[in-house]
Scaffold this motif. Sequence first.
Motif, PDB file in Angstrom:
ATOM      1  N   PRO A   1       0.796  -1.231   0.000  1.00 56.82           N
ATOM      2  CA  PRO A   1       0.000   0.000   0.000  1.00 56.82           C
ATOM      3  C   PRO A   1       0.831   1.285   0.000  1.00 56.82           C
ATOM      4  CG  PRO A   1      -0.162  -1.120   2.116  1.00 56.82           C
ATOM      5  CD  PRO A   1       0.565  -2.039   1.183  1.00 56.82           C
ATOM      6  N   ILE A   2       2.064   1.238   0.465  1.00 55.64           N
ATOM      7  CA  ILE A   2       2.911   2.429   0.491  1.00 55.64           C
ATOM      8  C   ILE A   2       3.927   2.412  -0.638  1.00 55.64           C
ATOM      9  CG2 ILE A   2       4.637   3.715   1.820  1.00 55.64           C
ATOM     10  CD1 ILE A   2       3.241   2.654   4.355  1.00 55.64           C
ATOM     11  N   TYR A   3       4.617   1.285  -0.822  1.00 54.25           N
ATOM     12  CA  TYR A   3       5.736   1.214  -1.753  1.00 54.25           C
ATOM     13  C   TYR A   3       5.358   0.779  -3.160  1.00 54.25           C
ATOM     14  CZ  TYR A   3       8.267   1.463   2.640  1.00 54.25           C
ATOM     15  OH  TYR A   3       8.715   1.846   3.857  1.00 54.25           O
ATOM     16  N   GLY A   4       4.115   0.393  -3.357  1.00 49.28           N
ATOM     17  CA  GLY A   4       3.717  -0.099  -4.676  1.00 49.28           C
ATOM     18  C   GLY A   4       4.189  -1.524  -4.889  1.00 49.28           C
ATOM     19  N   ASP A   5       4.573  -1.854  -6.105  1.00 52.90           N
ATOM     20  CA  ASP A   5       4.997  -3.210  -6.424  1.00 52.90           C
ATOM     21  C   ASP A   5       6.358  -3.512  -5.803  1.00 52.90           C
ATOM     22  OD1 ASP A   5       2.709  -3.593  -7.901  1.00 52.90           O
ATOM     23  OD2 ASP A   5       3.660  -3.241  -9.833  1.00 52.90           O
ATOM     24  N   LEU A   6       6.427  -4.589  -5.051  1.00 56.99           N
ATOM     25  CA  LEU A   6       7.687  -5.079  -4.484  1.00 56.99           C
ATOM     26  C   LEU A   6       7.954  -6.458  -5.060  1.00 56.99           C
ATOM     27  CD1 LEU A   6       7.329  -4.216  -0.673  1.00 56.99           C
ATOM     28  CD2 LEU A   6       8.549  -2.934  -2.438  1.00 56.99           C
ATOM     29  N   THR A   7       9.181  -6.681  -5.520  1.00 50.68           N
ATOM     30  CA  THR A   7       9.571  -7.958  -6.109  1.00 50.68           C
ATOM     31  C   THR A   7      10.816  -8.462  -5.411  1.00 50.68           C
ATOM     32  OG1 THR A   7       8.729  -7.257  -8.265  1.00 50.68           O
ATOM     33  CG2 THR A   7      10.220  -9.146  -8.248  1.00 50.68           C
ATOM     34  N   ALA A   8      10.821  -9.750  -5.095  1.00 56.54           N
ATOM     35  CA  ALA A   8      11.988 -10.380  -4.495  1.00 56.54           C
ATOM     36  C   ALA A   8      12.329 -11.645  -5.274  1.00 56.54           C
ATOM     37  CB  ALA A   8      11.728 -10.727  -3.031  1.00 56.54           C
ATOM     38  N   SER A   9      13.606 -11.846  -5.477  1.00 57.49           N
ATOM     39  CA  SER A   9      14.091 -13.027  -6.186  1.00 57.49           C
ATOM     40  C   SER A   9      13.909 -14.268  -5.324  1.00 57.49           C
ATOM     41  CB  SER A   9      15.571 -12.830  -6.503  1.00 57.49           C
ATOM     42  OG  SER A   9      16.115 -14.014  -7.014  1.00 57.49           O
ATOM     43  N   ILE A  10      13.498 -15.366  -5.960  1.00 53.10           N
ATOM     44  CA  ILE A  10      13.449 -16.668  -5.284  1.00 53.10           C
ATOM     45  C   ILE A  10      14.417 -17.622  -5.982  1.00 53.10           C
ATOM     46  CG2 ILE A  10      12.036 -18.668  -4.702  1.00 53.10           C
ATOM     47  CD1 ILE A  10       9.691 -16.848  -4.308  1.00 53.10           C
ATOM     48  N   MET A  11      14.279 -17.790  -7.286  1.00 57.68           N
ATOM     49  CA  MET A  11      15.177 -18.604  -8.113  1.00 57.68           C
ATOM     50  C   MET A  11      15.367 -20.024  -7.558  1.00 57.68           C
ATOM     51  SD  MET A  11      15.666 -16.561 -10.588  1.00 57.68           S
ATOM     52  CE  MET A  11      17.021 -17.195 -11.560  1.00 57.68           C
ATOM     53  N   VAL A  12      14.258 -20.757  -7.448  1.00 59.72           N
ATOM     54  CA  VAL A  12      14.325 -22.159  -7.050  1.00 59.72           C
ATOM     55  C   VAL A  12      13.777 -23.017  -8.187  1.00 59.72           C
ATOM     56  CG1 VAL A  12      14.219 -21.735  -4.554  1.00 59.72           C
ATOM     57  CG2 VAL A  12      12.091 -22.086  -5.822  1.00 59.72           C
ATOM     58  N   SER A  13      14.421 -24.167  -8.413  1.00 60.47           N
ATOM     59  CA  SER A  13      13.973 -25.043  -9.494  1.00 60.47           C
ATOM     60  C   SER A  13      13.936 -26.514  -9.088  1.00 60.47           C
ATOM     61  CB  SER A  13      14.878 -24.878 -10.721  1.00 60.47           C
ATOM     62  OG  SER A  13      16.213 -25.229 -10.397  1.00 60.47           O
TER      63      SER A  13
END
Length: 180
Positions: free
Chosen positions: A111-123
């Motif tokens: 709600p404050i920062y907008g879109d937040l994305t974090a890497s996961i990179m699991v396969s």
Amino acid sequence: MAPGKKILGEERRSLILTWLQDSQEPLTGSELASRTNVSRQVIVNDITLLKARNEPIMATSQGYVYLPQPSPEKWYERSVACFHSPEQTEDELNLLVDFGLLVKDVKIEHPIYGDLTASIMVSNRKEVAQFIQKAAETNAAYLSQLTNGVHLHTIAAKDERTLDEAEAALKKAGFLLVEN
């Protein structure tokens, strides 16, 4: 390298880049710091400098990885909207990697920062277990906890059919966010 001898500046960054390019596994900041006899914070700064030079380095929950240039083989990507409790995170990720997918990231709308994305990179299940273990060891909250379980994943597979099957499995397991 003699024990205790610091590797300095550009030589250290060159070594870090080589080690990341040659490694099949992620390398942690602590491991790189130990190899070069500097602090982990120095390594974080070095990685930032290397990224500023457009080196394709990504920080994951397992450590740093060098992302090689894309192979000629085409991978298909899709964003899927998911919903579940924190306790179901491992089940959700295992379900996806069992289809041979790469779970690239998690995204939320804050709600404050907008879109937040974090890497996961699991396969695979080993990488999922490491991701879950790291979250437990650090007592870190999942991004989805900020949005009451609602989140997006970018998933990648070698064909569209696999993405379709994985999405259907998410729906069957009750992890897919669906319109009411």
